[in-house]
Design a protein around this motif. Structure first.
Motif, PDB file in Angstrom:
ATOM      1  N   CYS A 138       0.837  -1.209   0.000  1.00  0.00           N
ATOM      2  CA  CYS A 138       0.000   0.000   0.000  1.00  0.00           C
ATOM      3  C   CYS A 138       0.870   1.257   0.000  1.00  0.00           C
ATOM      4  CB  CYS A 138      -0.927  -0.001   1.214  1.00  0.00           C
ATOM      5  SG  CYS A 138      -2.349  -1.095   1.068  1.00  0.00           S
ATOM      6  N   LEU A 176      -1.418  -6.280  -4.601  1.00  0.00           N
ATOM      7  CA  LEU A 176      -2.472  -5.890  -3.659  1.00  0.00           C
ATOM      8  C   LEU A 176      -3.469  -7.015  -3.468  1.00  0.00           C
ATOM      9  CD1 LEU A 176      -3.100  -2.193  -4.778  1.00  0.00           C
ATOM     10  CD2 LEU A 176      -2.362  -2.920  -2.499  1.00  0.00           C
ATOM     11  N   VAL A 214      -8.334  -4.306   1.625  1.00  0.00           N
ATOM     12  CA  VAL A 214      -7.258  -4.376   0.640  1.00  0.00           C
ATOM     13  C   VAL A 214      -7.780  -4.930  -0.688  1.00  0.00           C
ATOM     14  CG1 VAL A 214      -5.023  -5.420   0.102  1.00  0.00           C
ATOM     15  CG2 VAL A 214      -5.471  -4.558   2.402  1.00  0.00           C
ATOM     16  N   LEU A 216      -9.513  -2.210  -2.483  1.00  0.00           N
ATOM     17  CA  LEU A 216      -8.543  -1.312  -3.099  1.00  0.00           C
ATOM     18  C   LEU A 216      -8.009  -1.908  -4.405  1.00  0.00           C
ATOM     19  CD1 LEU A 216      -6.576   1.065  -3.227  1.00  0.00           C
ATOM     20  CD2 LEU A 216      -5.087  -0.185  -1.631  1.00  0.00           C
ATOM     21  N   TRP A 227      -8.060   3.351  -0.829  1.00  0.00           N
ATOM     22  CA  TRP A 227      -6.696   3.270  -0.296  1.00  0.00           C
ATOM     23  C   TRP A 227      -6.660   3.753   1.148  1.00  0.00           C
ATOM     24  CZ3 TRP A 227      -3.281   6.285   2.180  1.00  0.00           C
ATOM     25  CH2 TRP A 227      -1.974   5.834   2.277  1.00  0.00           C
ATOM     26  N   HIS A 271      -5.411   1.486   4.286  1.00  0.00           N
ATOM     27  CA  HIS A 271      -4.189   1.801   5.021  1.00  0.00           C
ATOM     28  C   HIS A 271      -4.482   2.167   6.474  1.00  0.00           C
ATOM     29  CE1 HIS A 271       0.076   2.005   4.261  1.00  0.00           C
ATOM     30  NE2 HIS A 271       0.177   3.055   5.055  1.00  0.00           N
TER      31      HIS A 271
END
Length: 658
Positions: free
Chosen positions: A587, A606, A625, A628, A644, A648
């Motif tokens: 990330c 990812l 994740v 994303l 994102w 994160h």
């Protein structure tokens, strides 16, 4: 007439009002038979005549500051302290109480009271109308407070304001309030502290420790205004990445940080300013740039934005409206070591100073430009003079200053040109005398305290938040990991609970690991450092070690780091930590390169990171994740940036709190 206020004063309370040395000397005088002959007036006034002819008096209805003495000392003296102890001992004897230690109050019960019960008339009668007027201005602006109600372990009601701490040493008595603020603002700070308790009482916040925002009603509206624009700007940085973001974005970040600070949104302002610094460091090829730090700062801005929109505590998430800096009265600090850092061009030293009276750690910062061709290591800095003393002496010493100021971020500054009002003395046993909040004897209790906190991303941005002195009973294992250039040691407290002392090699402190290894082999009693949760337990980043031979500050140790350290002990596998770290790395790389410039290979990584998280049982993080990965490369960059940030933030919180 019994003086309940004098009976309620504990040795710690007397030490706060005077100093611990006076309390110990007064107790010794009393034990040696050199105490006063007491005379108690009908109104409760207490007078004591000493064998040498000295007379001290404690007027009724007033605190220790109103005490008088015929000796030559200025301010509170040992005769006044001894008079309090003698009165307590006399009262205990009259009640046929069991023998107690000198200075212990006759009654040990914790008073069930709140400073919020003091009305404004009572505050004005002791502190003056001017103090209330000044406090009302601060109340209209709004301020943050952390209150502590009396408990058996800590029976003193206490309020930590952003730039000082106020302690109500005797229930219901404003004459025995202690604060580290200077006299000119002491009354105002006491009123603000009492109002903080009052606000907590009115809201039904009865826990022992409570954080809250007080006042601010006059402003109205959304006090987080401006964060929407800041979040959009940060999204532009995220989409472009450090690799592709130009100087225009860095300039815009600096301007936005200044605007946020002007609105007293200090915590997001600091994150945005640090983000601008990371961009500048990348473009200048400065070693201060760190992709992981760059990504964490972007996530922090979004976390604070989301928390404020969800109604999070304003002072915790966004900052405080209080003054940026508050001058302190004569303050006594205990150095807990230092950390040497910087870049190739600048060397820094952060000196950590424990303020026992308030239970917090402050930071004194210094920086030096590195002359061309010189290394300027920690050993070189050890001889540099700060506050009139070499850094090597100051880093493990007691400091008394009358010219210090404390910022909201817990940075302490000593006014230039007034060094004569600052004295530095040897450390002695000061670490052993630190209060419970700073001296950790129970590692499990400290771990539980850290578990109860919100994630770092939305906590106040204060320096040295978790710097502690940790008492250790045993060093069980020491090992060096050559690949990571890291020394780790397993230490245990008296109950057998363990923590890991973990230190990494730094180019500007080359002998630190050698010095740390030697200190851990020399009957260590206390390790000071930053404590954090990691790998399912406590990890200590060490700043100093108190050994059988005295204190050791590894960062200032001489040498070139050429000593041969023992190899690593077998480390238990950490599959959970491995997959979280791997997901954070990918990330962070996505943010570094820019989401608009993500390659198919990055999308695949990812997706694999999400699958690995799912297999280890971290389903929420895995879902974030995976979401994303599904949005990268789509036609909706706003959705990609939001995905994102969600991923994160969750990964950082997981890494911190697991």
């Amino acid at each position: 007439m019994t003086r309940a206020d004098l009976l309620a004063l504990t040795p710690d309370s007397l030490a706060a009002l005077a100093n611990r040395g006076l309390v110990k000397r007064a107790a010794k005088d009393l034990d040696a038979g050199n105490g006063p002959e007491l005379t108690i007036a009908p109104d409760g006034g207490v007078e004591g005549r000493y064998p040498d002819g000295t007379t001290a008096a404690l007027p009724a209805g007033a605190g220790l500051e109103a005490a008088t003495c015929t000796c030559a000392a200025t301010g509170t003296c040992r005769h006044q302290i001894c008079l309090v102890l003698a009165y307590q001992r006399d009262a205990a004897g009259a009640a046929d109480a069991p023998e107690e230690e000198p200075g212990e109050p006759a009654a040990a019960e914790v008073a069930d009271w709140s400073p919020g019960s003091l009305d404004d008339d009572a505050l004005a009668a002791v502190l003056g109308r001017r103090a209330l007027t000044a406090a009302r201005r601060a109340h209209r602006a709004g301020y943050a407070a952390a209150i502590h109600r009396p408990t058996p372990d800590d029976p003193v009601a206490r309020v930590e304001l952003q730039t000082c701490t106020v302690r109500f040493l005797v229930p219901g008595e404003l004459g025995y309030v202690h604060t580290d603020a200077v006299a000119s603002v002491r009354g105002e700070m006491t009123v603000l502290a009492a109002w903080a308790f009052r606000a907590a009482d009115e809201r039904g916040l009865t826990a022992a420790d409570v954080r809250l925002d007080v006042g601010g009603e006059a402003k109205g509206g959304d006090r987080s205004g401006g964060l929407d624009a800041a979040a959009r700007l940060v999204d532009q940085v995220l989409l472009e990445g450090a690799v592709h973001a130009g100087p225009v974005l860095a300039t815009a970040l600096r301007r936005t940080a200044a605007e946020l600070a002007a609105r007293n949104l200090h915590w997001p302002a600091g994150a945005v300013d640090d983000l601008a610094g990371q961009l500048a460091a990348y473009h200048e090829r400065d070693a201060a740039h760190d992709p992981a730090r760059f990504a964490a700062l972007i996530a922090e801005v979004h976390a604070r934005h989301r928390a404020s929109a969800a109604g999070g505590t304003r002072s915790q998430v966004l900052g405080t409206d209080e003054s940026a800096e508050t001058p302190l009265r004569r303050v006594r600090l205990t150095a807990l070591g230092c950390r040497v850092g910087g870049t190739d061009l600048v060397r820094t030293a952060d000196l950590f100073l424990a303020h026992a009276g308030t239970g917090v750690v402050l930071v004194l910062k210094r920086r030096w430009n590195v002359p061309e061709g010189e290394a300027l290591t920690g050993a070189d800095l050890a001889g540099r003079r700060i506050l009139g003393s070499p850094l090597r002496a100051l880093a493990a010493a007691n400091v008394v200053s009358e010219s210090a100021s404390r910022s909201a971020g817990r940075v302490v500054r000593v006014a230039a040109g007034r060094i004569a009002k600052t004295t530095v003395t040897p450390l002695g046993n000061a670490w052993e005398g630190l209060p419970a909040g700073l001296l950790v004897r129970d590692l499990k209790a400290e771990e539980r305290a850290l578990d109860a906190l919100p994630p770092r991303l939305v906590r106040p941005r204060v320096e040295a938040e978790f710097v502690r002195a940790v008492e250790i009973a045993e060093v069980r294992d020491v090992g060096y990991h050559p690949g990571a250039q890291r020394l780790e040691a397993v230490v245990a407290d008296a109950a057998g609970a363990t923590a890991v002392v973990s230190a990494e090699h730094g180019p500007y402190r080359p002998a630190a690991l050698d010095a740390l290894a030697a200190a851990l082999a020399d009957a260590p009693r206390i390790v000071t450092g930053a404590v954090r949760r990691d790998r399912g337990g406590l990890v200590i980043d060490p700043f100093a070690v108190l050994t059988g031979s005295g204190p050791v500050v590894p960062d200032l140790a001489p040498g070139d780091g050429a000593a041969v350290l023992d190899g690593p002990s077998p480390a238990p596998p950490d599959p959970l930590g491995d997959v979280v770290r791997a997901a954070l790395d990918v990330c962070a790389e996505a943010a570094h390169r820019g989401l608009l410039h993500a390659t198919p290979g990055l999308r695949d990584r990812l997706a694999r990171a999400g699958e690995d998280l799912r297999r280890t049982g971290l389903r929420a993080a895995a879902g974030a994740v995976a979401d994303l990965a599904g949005t990268v490369g789509s036609d909706d960059p706003d959705r990609t940036a939001a995905a994102w940030a969600t991923a994160h933030i969750r990964l950082l919180a997981t890494a911190e709190l697991r």
